[in-house]
Design an enzyme around this catalytic site. Structure first.
Site, PDB file in Angstrom:
ATOM      1  N   LYS A   1      14.720  24.278  85.854  1.00  0.00           N
ATOM      2  CA  LYS A   1      14.144  22.943  85.641  1.00  0.00           C
ATOM      3  C   LYS A   1      13.552  22.379  86.931  1.00  0.00           C
ATOM      4  CE  LYS A   1      18.067  21.203  84.220  1.00  0.00           C
ATOM      5  NZ  LYS A   1      18.876  22.441  84.399  1.00  0.00           N
TER       6      LYS A   1
ATOM      7  N   ARG B   1      21.463  13.683  80.041  1.00  0.00           N
ATOM      8  CA  ARG B   1      22.349  14.817  79.800  1.00  0.00           C
ATOM      9  C   ARG B   1      23.387  14.507  78.736  1.00  0.00           C
ATOM     10  NH1 ARG B   1      21.641  17.408  85.036  1.00  0.00           N
ATOM     11  NH2 ARG B   1      22.889  19.256  85.353  1.00  0.00           N
TER      12      ARG B   1
ATOM     13  N   ARG C   1      20.964  30.983  94.419  1.00  0.00           N
ATOM     14  CA  ARG C   1      20.156  29.796  94.768  1.00  0.00           C
ATOM     15  C   ARG C   1      20.455  29.314  96.180  1.00  0.00           C
ATOM     16  NH1 ARG C   1      19.706  24.982  90.617  1.00  0.00           N
ATOM     17  NH2 ARG C   1      21.974  25.235  90.471  1.00  0.00           N
TER      18      ARG C   1
ATOM     19  N   ARG D   1      24.797  25.565  97.338  1.00  0.00           N
ATOM     20  CA  ARG D   1      25.534  24.427  96.785  1.00  0.00           C
ATOM     21  C   ARG D   1      26.964  24.842  96.443  1.00  0.00           C
ATOM     22  NH1 ARG D   1      21.577  22.265  92.121  1.00  0.00           N
ATOM     23  NH2 ARG D   1      23.612  21.901  91.180  1.00  0.00           N
TER      24      ARG D   1
ATOM     25  N   ARG E   1      30.177  24.268  84.314  1.00  0.00           N
ATOM     26  CA  ARG E   1      28.948  23.487  84.075  1.00  0.00           C
ATOM     27  C   ARG E   1      28.255  23.938  82.800  1.00  0.00           C
ATOM     28  NH1 ARG E   1      26.185  24.632  89.492  1.00  0.00           N
ATOM     29  NH2 ARG E   1      24.359  23.672  88.545  1.00  0.00           N
TER      30      ARG E   1
HETATM   31  P1  ADP Z   1      21.435  21.989  87.777  1.00  0.00           P
HETATM   32  O1  ADP Z   1      20.030  21.760  88.265  1.00  0.00           O
HETATM   33  O2  ADP Z   1      21.952  23.301  88.210  1.00  0.00           O
HETATM   34  O3  ADP Z   1      21.574  21.777  86.300  1.00  0.00           O
HETATM   35  P2  ADP Z   1      21.956  19.399  88.849  1.00  0.00           P
HETATM   36  O4  ADP Z   1      21.526  19.335  90.258  1.00  0.00           O
HETATM   37  O5  ADP Z   1      21.038  18.858  87.813  1.00  0.00           O
HETATM   38  O6  ADP Z   1      22.324  20.908  88.511  1.00  0.00           O
HETATM   39  O7  ADP Z   1      23.350  18.668  88.659  1.00  0.00           O
HETATM   40  C1  ADP Z   1      24.426  18.906  89.541  1.00  0.00           C
HETATM   41  C2  ADP Z   1      25.593  18.021  89.133  1.00  0.00           C
HETATM   42  O8  ADP Z   1      25.229  16.636  89.270  1.00  0.00           O
HETATM   43  C3  ADP Z   1      26.050  18.146  87.687  1.00  0.00           C
HETATM   44  O9  ADP Z   1      26.954  19.220  87.496  1.00  0.00           O
HETATM   45  C4  ADP Z   1      26.702  16.785  87.457  1.00  0.00           C
HETATM   46  O10 ADP Z   1      27.981  16.714  88.064  1.00  0.00           O
HETATM   47  C5  ADP Z   1      25.779  15.856  88.245  1.00  0.00           C
HETATM   48  N1  ADP Z   1      24.702  15.322  87.380  1.00  0.00           N
HETATM   49  C6  ADP Z   1      23.375  15.572  87.509  1.00  0.00           C
HETATM   50  N2  ADP Z   1      22.679  14.921  86.562  1.00  0.00           N
HETATM   51  C7  ADP Z   1      23.585  14.241  85.809  1.00  0.00           C
HETATM   52  C8  ADP Z   1      23.501  13.399  84.676  1.00  0.00           C
HETATM   53  N3  ADP Z   1      22.320  13.108  84.097  1.00  0.00           N
HETATM   54  N4  ADP Z   1      24.649  12.877  84.172  1.00  0.00           N
HETATM   55  C9  ADP Z   1      25.824  13.139  84.741  1.00  0.00           C
HETATM   56  N5  ADP Z   1      25.987  13.939  85.802  1.00  0.00           N
HETATM   57  C10 ADP Z   1      24.885  14.494  86.338  1.00  0.00           C
HETATM   58  P1  ADP Z   2      17.808  24.174  87.551  1.00  0.00           P
HETATM   59  O1  ADP Z   2      17.124  22.980  88.162  1.00  0.00           O
HETATM   60  O2  ADP Z   2      17.541  24.280  86.071  1.00  0.00           O
HETATM   61  O3  ADP Z   2      19.263  24.238  87.885  1.00  0.00           O
HETATM   62  P2  ADP Z   2      16.394  25.761  89.586  1.00  0.00           P
HETATM   63  O4  ADP Z   2      14.962  25.415  89.434  1.00  0.00           O
HETATM   64  O5  ADP Z   2      17.138  25.167  90.724  1.00  0.00           O
HETATM   65  O6  ADP Z   2      17.166  25.477  88.180  1.00  0.00           O
HETATM   66  O7  ADP Z   2      16.508  27.350  89.631  1.00  0.00           O
HETATM   67  C1  ADP Z   2      17.771  28.009  89.763  1.00  0.00           C
HETATM   68  C2  ADP Z   2      17.572  29.239  90.657  1.00  0.00           C
HETATM   69  O8  ADP Z   2      16.779  30.211  89.972  1.00  0.00           O
HETATM   70  C3  ADP Z   2      16.842  28.970  91.970  1.00  0.00           C
HETATM   71  O9  ADP Z   2      17.397  29.811  92.946  1.00  0.00           O
HETATM   72  C4  ADP Z   2      15.394  29.332  91.673  1.00  0.00           C
HETATM   73  O10 ADP Z   2      14.706  29.792  92.844  1.00  0.00           O
HETATM   74  C5  ADP Z   2      15.548  30.461  90.665  1.00  0.00           C
HETATM   75  N1  ADP Z   2      14.502  30.486  89.617  1.00  0.00           N
HETATM   76  C6  ADP Z   2      13.940  29.419  88.985  1.00  0.00           C
HETATM   77  N2  ADP Z   2      13.076  29.834  88.041  1.00  0.00           N
HETATM   78  C7  ADP Z   2      13.101  31.188  88.060  1.00  0.00           C
HETATM   79  C8  ADP Z   2      12.411  32.217  87.318  1.00  0.00           C
HETATM   80  N3  ADP Z   2      11.556  31.908  86.341  1.00  0.00           N
HETATM   81  N4  ADP Z   2      12.683  33.500  87.625  1.00  0.00           N
HETATM   82  C9  ADP Z   2      13.580  33.816  88.597  1.00  0.00           C
HETATM   83  N5  ADP Z   2      14.253  32.905  89.328  1.00  0.00           N
HETATM   84  C10 ADP Z   2      14.020  31.598  89.070  1.00  0.00           C
END
Ligand code: ADP
Ligand code: ADP
Length: 216
Positions: free
Chosen positions: A15, A90, A129, A162, A173
């Site tokens: 995302k 979420r 990541r 992270r 998660r």
């Molecule tokens: P990812 O991109 O891997 O899904 P995020 O960076 O979006 O992870 O989220 C990391 C953490 O931040 C989540 O596991 C949660 O604890 C918190 N978080 C992020 N967005 C929300 C939300 N909309 N509501 C509640 N907690 C959130």
């Molecule tokens: P999210 O915000 O949904 O948690 P991220 O954009 O942070 O996801 O991506 C999670 C990890 O996967 C990062 O290390 C990113 O560089 C990698 N990644 C994202 N999109 C792709 C893809 N299409 N193919 C391979 N790796 C990806």
């Protein structure tokens, strides 16, 4: 006219990566709830301290503080044309709150790309990541490595892994996502806003699919 796009999908599906690309191609602001929480943690604010206690466990931060943080963020001038919302809403309560706040700004959620991939892909992506300390730029040790090991290509800051990307926390998660966020898929499908995107493809192909779907 405003345009608000909600990116829905499990942790690690891509995302943030796609939101940054879309923000550049559309001139919409990129609003990431996770980045906002991490900024608060870095600045040692009260919100950051509270958020960290949930994030470390892989749980969601409570709705009330999350909604307030997003309301403050999308009230800022750079969101006057709209935004790409990455990681918010979420929960159903967050989705309802979003609708109410956008109505106030004469806006609405226009489209909800729902990016999916198998759990093994999510584990592989979060496991490799690396995130930039200064601005949250996103890398992957195999799929998108930086030019210089441990250094962000864009701003030269340090890259770190992270805490919540360790595999035990990722498993929690994903479970939390299935329990609390999956209901939003049906919610937005019923509203006719859901666009399903295959996230298990190369970054460039996912972007192409997203742009093609959003044009419609
Ligand atoms: P990812 O991109 O891997 O899904 P995020 O960076 O979006 O992870 O989220 C990391 C953490 O931040 C989540 O596991 C949660 O604890 C918190 N978080 C992020 N967005 C929300 C939300 N909309 N509501 C509640 N907690 C959130
Ligand atoms: P999210 O915000 O949904 O948690 P991220 O954009 O942070 O996801 O991506 C999670 C990890 O996967 C990062 O290390 C990113 O560089 C990698 N990644 C994202 N999109 C792709 C893809 N299409 N193919 C391979 N790796 C990806």
């Amino acid at each position: 006219m405003t345009t608000f796009i909600v990116l829905l999908g499990p942790p690690g599906v891509g995302k943030g990566t796609q939101a940054k690309i879309l923000a550049e191609t559309t001139n919409l602001a990129h609003v990431s709830s996770g980045d906002l929480f991490r900024e608060n943690i870095k600045n040692q604010t009260d919100l950051g301290k509270l958020a960290k206690s949930y994030m470390d466990k892989g749980e969601l931060v409570p709705d009330d503080v999350t909604i307030k943080m997003i309301r403050d963020r999308i009230s800022r001038p750079d969101c006057s044309l709209g935004a790409i919302l990455d990681g918010f809403p979420r929960t159903p309560a967050q989705a309802e709150a979003l609708e109410a706040m956008l109505a106030e700004f004469n806006g609405q959620v226009d489209a909800v790309p729902y990016i999916t991939a198998a759990e093994s892909v999510l584990v592989e992506r979060t496991g490799g990541r690396f995130t930039c300390r200064a601005n949250g730029h996103i890398y992957h040790q195999t799929f998108n490595p930086p030019k210089k090991n441990g250094i962000c290509d864009i701003d030269g800051s340090e890259l770190y892994q992270r805490d919540d990307d360790k595999v035990e926390t990722v498993t929690v998660r994903i479970r939390v996502y299935l329990e609390q966020t999956i209901p939003l898929v049906e919610y937005y499908r019923k509203l006719g806003k859901l666009i399903e995107i295959n996230g298990a493809q190369a970054v460039e192909q996912v972007t192409k699919d997203l742009l093609a779907a959003l044009k419609k």
